[in-house]
Design a protein around this motif. Structure first.
Motif, PDB file in Angstrom:
ATOM      1  N   HIS A 153      50.983  39.117  59.001  1.00 53.62           N
ATOM      2  CA  HIS A 153      51.347  38.365  57.800  1.00 53.62           C
ATOM      3  C   HIS A 153      50.709  39.007  56.577  1.00 53.62           C
ATOM      4  N   THR A 154      51.471  39.074  55.490  1.00 53.29           N
ATOM      5  CA  THR A 154      50.986  39.621  54.224  1.00 53.29           C
ATOM      6  C   THR A 154      51.137  38.574  53.124  1.00 53.29           C
ATOM      7  N   ALA A 155      50.108  38.422  52.310  1.00 51.03           N
ATOM      8  CA  ALA A 155      50.151  37.512  51.160  1.00 51.03           C
ATOM      9  C   ALA A 155      49.705  38.270  49.924  1.00 51.03           C
ATOM     10  N   ARG A 156      50.410  38.040  48.820  1.00 52.07           N
ATOM     11  CA  ARG A 156      50.021  38.628  47.540  1.00 52.07           C
ATOM     12  C   ARG A 156      49.755  37.507  46.553  1.00 52.07           C
ATOM     13  N   LEU A 157      48.654  37.627  45.825  1.00 50.77           N
ATOM     14  CA  LEU A 157      48.251  36.596  44.873  1.00 50.77           C
ATOM     15  C   LEU A 157      48.113  37.161  43.473  1.00 50.77           C
ATOM     16  N   ARG A 158      48.410  36.292  42.513  1.00 50.31           N
ATOM     17  CA  ARG A 158      48.074  36.567  41.113  1.00 50.31           C
ATOM     18  C   ARG A 158      46.935  35.621  40.756  1.00 50.31           C
ATOM     19  N   VAL A 159      45.765  36.176  40.468  1.00 53.02           N
ATOM     20  CA  VAL A 159      44.599  35.370  40.106  1.00 53.02           C
ATOM     21  C   VAL A 159      44.451  35.389  38.595  1.00 53.02           C
ATOM     22  N   TRP A 160      44.500  34.209  37.982  1.00 53.35           N
ATOM     23  CA  TRP A 160      44.389  34.098  36.526  1.00 53.35           C
ATOM     24  C   TRP A 160      43.052  33.463  36.154  1.00 53.35           C
ATOM     25  N   PHE A 161      42.579  33.756  34.956  1.00 59.45           N
ATOM     26  CA  PHE A 161      41.290  33.229  34.513  1.00 59.45           C
ATOM     27  C   PHE A 161      41.216  33.261  33.003  1.00 59.45           C
ATOM     28  N   GLU A 162      40.236  32.520  32.485  1.00 56.74           N
ATOM     29  CA  GLU A 162      39.965  32.518  31.047  1.00 56.74           C
ATOM     30  C   GLU A 162      38.558  33.064  30.830  1.00 56.74           C
ATOM     31  N   ASP A 163      38.441  34.099  30.018  1.00 58.57           N
ATOM     32  CA  ASP A 163      37.136  34.679  29.728  1.00 58.57           C
ATOM     33  C   ASP A 163      36.265  33.620  29.046  1.00 58.57           C
ATOM     34  N   PRO A 164      35.088  33.313  29.613  1.00 58.82           N
ATOM     35  CA  PRO A 164      34.248  32.245  29.052  1.00 58.82           C
ATOM     36  C   PRO A 164      33.685  32.556  27.667  1.00 58.82           C
ATOM     37  N   VAL A 165      33.677  33.817  27.280  1.00 63.52           N
ATOM     38  CA  VAL A 165      33.127  34.203  25.970  1.00 63.52           C
ATOM     39  C   VAL A 165      34.227  34.319  24.924  1.00 63.52           C
ATOM     40  N   THR A 166      35.284  35.069  25.254  1.00 62.20           N
ATOM     41  CA  THR A 166      36.340  35.325  24.272  1.00 62.20           C
ATOM     42  C   THR A 166      37.489  34.333  24.353  1.00 62.20           C
ATOM     43  N   GLN A 167      37.560  33.543  25.453  1.00 59.60           N
ATOM     44  CA  GLN A 167      38.658  32.611  25.712  1.00 59.60           C
ATOM     45  C   GLN A 167      40.012  33.315  25.888  1.00 59.60           C
ATOM     46  N   LEU A 168      39.975  34.630  26.069  1.00 62.01           N
ATOM     47  CA  LEU A 168      41.204  35.365  26.343  1.00 62.01           C
ATOM     48  C   LEU A 168      41.642  35.114  27.780  1.00 62.01           C
ATOM     49  N   LYS A 169      42.968  35.097  28.007  1.00 64.06           N
ATOM     50  CA  LYS A 169      43.508  34.915  29.347  1.00 64.06           C
ATOM     51  C   LYS A 169      43.611  36.274  30.042  1.00 64.06           C
ATOM     52  N   GLY A 170      43.319  36.269  31.339  1.00 62.40           N
ATOM     53  CA  GLY A 170      43.414  37.508  32.105  1.00 62.40           C
ATOM     54  C   GLY A 170      43.986  37.238  33.480  1.00 62.40           C
ATOM     55  N   GLU A 171      44.402  38.291  34.171  1.00 62.21           N
ATOM     56  CA  GLU A 171      44.902  38.136  35.528  1.00 62.21           C
ATOM     57  C   GLU A 171      44.656  39.418  36.316  1.00 62.21           C
ATOM     58  N   VAL A 172      44.412  39.243  37.619  1.00 60.42           N
ATOM     59  CA  VAL A 172      44.271  40.361  38.543  1.00 60.42           C
ATOM     60  C   VAL A 172      45.081  40.019  39.794  1.00 60.42           C
ATOM     61  N   PHE A 173      45.348  41.030  40.620  1.00 58.42           N
ATOM     62  CA  PHE A 173      46.206  40.825  41.785  1.00 58.42           C
ATOM     63  C   PHE A 173      45.493  41.277  43.055  1.00 58.42           C
ATOM     64  N   GLY A 174      45.845  40.652  44.157  1.00 59.58           N
ATOM     65  CA  GLY A 174      45.251  41.036  45.439  1.00 59.58           C
ATOM     66  C   GLY A 174      46.244  40.842  46.564  1.00 59.58           C
ATOM     67  N   THR A 175      46.125  41.683  47.589  1.00 62.71           N
ATOM     68  CA  THR A 175      46.994  41.604  48.768  1.00 62.71           C
ATOM     69  C   THR A 175      46.127  41.434  50.010  1.00 62.71           C
ATOM     70  N   GLY A 176      46.487  40.474  50.853  1.00 62.81           N
ATOM     71  CA  GLY A 176      45.738  40.220  52.072  1.00 62.81           C
ATOM     72  C   GLY A 176      46.629  40.283  53.299  1.00 62.81           C
ATOM     73  N   HIS A 177      46.043  40.664  54.433  1.00 63.61           N
ATOM     74  CA  HIS A 177      46.801  40.794  55.682  1.00 63.61           C
ATOM     75  C   HIS A 177      46.064  40.082  56.811  1.00 63.61           C
ATOM     76  N   THR A 178      46.828  39.499  57.722  1.00 64.55           N
ATOM     77  CA  THR A 178      46.246  38.862  58.903  1.00 64.55           C
ATOM     78  C   THR A 178      47.169  39.075  60.098  1.00 64.55           C
ATOM     79  N   PRO A 179      46.656  39.557  61.237  1.00 62.67           N
ATOM     80  CA  PRO A 179      47.474  39.615  62.454  1.00 62.67           C
ATOM     81  C   PRO A 179      47.938  38.209  62.837  1.00 62.67           C
ATOM     82  N   PHE A 180      49.237  38.046  63.038  1.00 62.04           N
ATOM     83  CA  PHE A 180      49.800  36.746  63.409  1.00 62.04           C
ATOM     84  C   PHE A 180      49.983  36.677  64.931  1.00 62.04           C
ATOM     85  N   VAL A 181      50.680  37.662  65.478  1.00 61.21           N
ATOM     86  CA  VAL A 181      50.817  37.795  66.933  1.00 61.21           C
ATOM     87  C   VAL A 181      50.237  39.145  67.311  1.00 61.21           C
TER      88      VAL A 181
END
Length: 267
Positions: free
Chosen positions: A81-109
């Motif tokens: 199984h493969t999952a892709r995420l978009r992780v969003w956040f707000e910079d605590p100092v500048t209050q600018l919005k940001g995002e990063v991406f990650g891909t994860g894998h797990t054996p299913f069978v």
């Protein structure tokens, strides 16, 4: 404009050794970080999940790998199984919005116990949760979370020793701060109860702070808290009775002062 490009990275790169564990997989040895610890660190930096940071599952897919054979017989088709995420956040100092991406894998069978008498096909029903966790930790690593582990610093015993010493100092400072905050809260709660103008307000103040007093107060403080409430309640009841008596007397006096109607009153 914030020119400190490493500000977020520097704030989250150090990993508390208490939230790591050694692992060995297929001859590879390494250090794993407890995922919930990274989530806590993200919350400490950005704020509550879902408000100041969070993730969106952008892709979820199960892919066939190869036929699993046991004792020369086809047993099952392997799946990952493969999952892709978009992780969003707000910079605590500048209050600018940001995002990063990650891909994860797990054996299913997959095949477990390879080469042993206990070879078997395993179906992992928590595959999606594991893939999402894997993707989330990988996305957070792009911001510097757990960077010391990923950069191999945990393979140097001296580094872990330094973190443990720093951790003890930080915990002692946090304990002193928490104690001071509790003492201030305790004194404030006692003062508010002493000044409560009615029983309803007194009960509200008492119930609001009681769980904190029970959890963090000494036996003497817990007893003092209960006593302060009882003393003020008795005083308020006394004032209430005195007010009721005064009102009753005033009402009786008004009735008596009216007197009988005069003889000359019109009939």
């Amino acid at each position: 404009m914030d020119d400190n490009k490493m500000r977020i990275w520097n704030a989250v790169e150090a990993t508390d050794p208490n939230f790591t564990k050694k692992f060995e997989l297929g001859g590879f040895r390494g250090t794993a970080i407890v995922p919930q610890y990274l989530i806590k660190k993200a919350t400490e930096l950005f704020g509550p999940a879902g408000i100041k940071w969070g993730y969106e599952l952008t892709h979820s897919e199960i892919v066939e790998t190869a036929m699993i054979r046991i004792a020369g017989v086809d047993a099952a088709m392997g799946r990952v199984h493969t999952a892709r995420l978009r992780v969003w956040f707000e910079d605590p100092v500048t209050q600018l919005k940001g995002e990063v991406f990650g891909t994860g894998h797990t054996p299913f069978v997959y095949l477990a116990g390879f080469g042993s008498a206990n070879e078997r096909v395993v179906v992992d029903m928590e595959y999606e949760k594991k893939s999402i966790t894997d993707a989330l930790t990988k996305a957070l690593s792009l911001l510097g979370f757990g960077a010391d582990v990923r950069m191999g610093l945990y393979e140097h015993p001296g580094y872990i020793q330094e973190l443990q010493i720093e951790g003890e100092v930080d915990r002692e400072a946090a304990a002193l701060k928490a104690k001071a905050e509790f003492e201030a809260m305790f004194e404030r709660a006692i003062d508010q109860m002493n000044k409560a103008s009615d029983l309803r307000t007194l009960e509200m103040i008492f119930k609001l702070n009681r769980p904190h007093v029970q959890a963090h107060g000494t036996p003497d403080q817990r007893a003092q808290y209960e006593s302060a409430k009882n003393v003020r309640a008795r005083a308020l009841l006394k004032l209430q009775k005195e007010a009721e008596m005064a009102a009753a007397q005033a009402a009786g006096g008004n009735i008596g002062s009216a007197g009988p109607p005069s003889e000359g009153a019109a009939s």
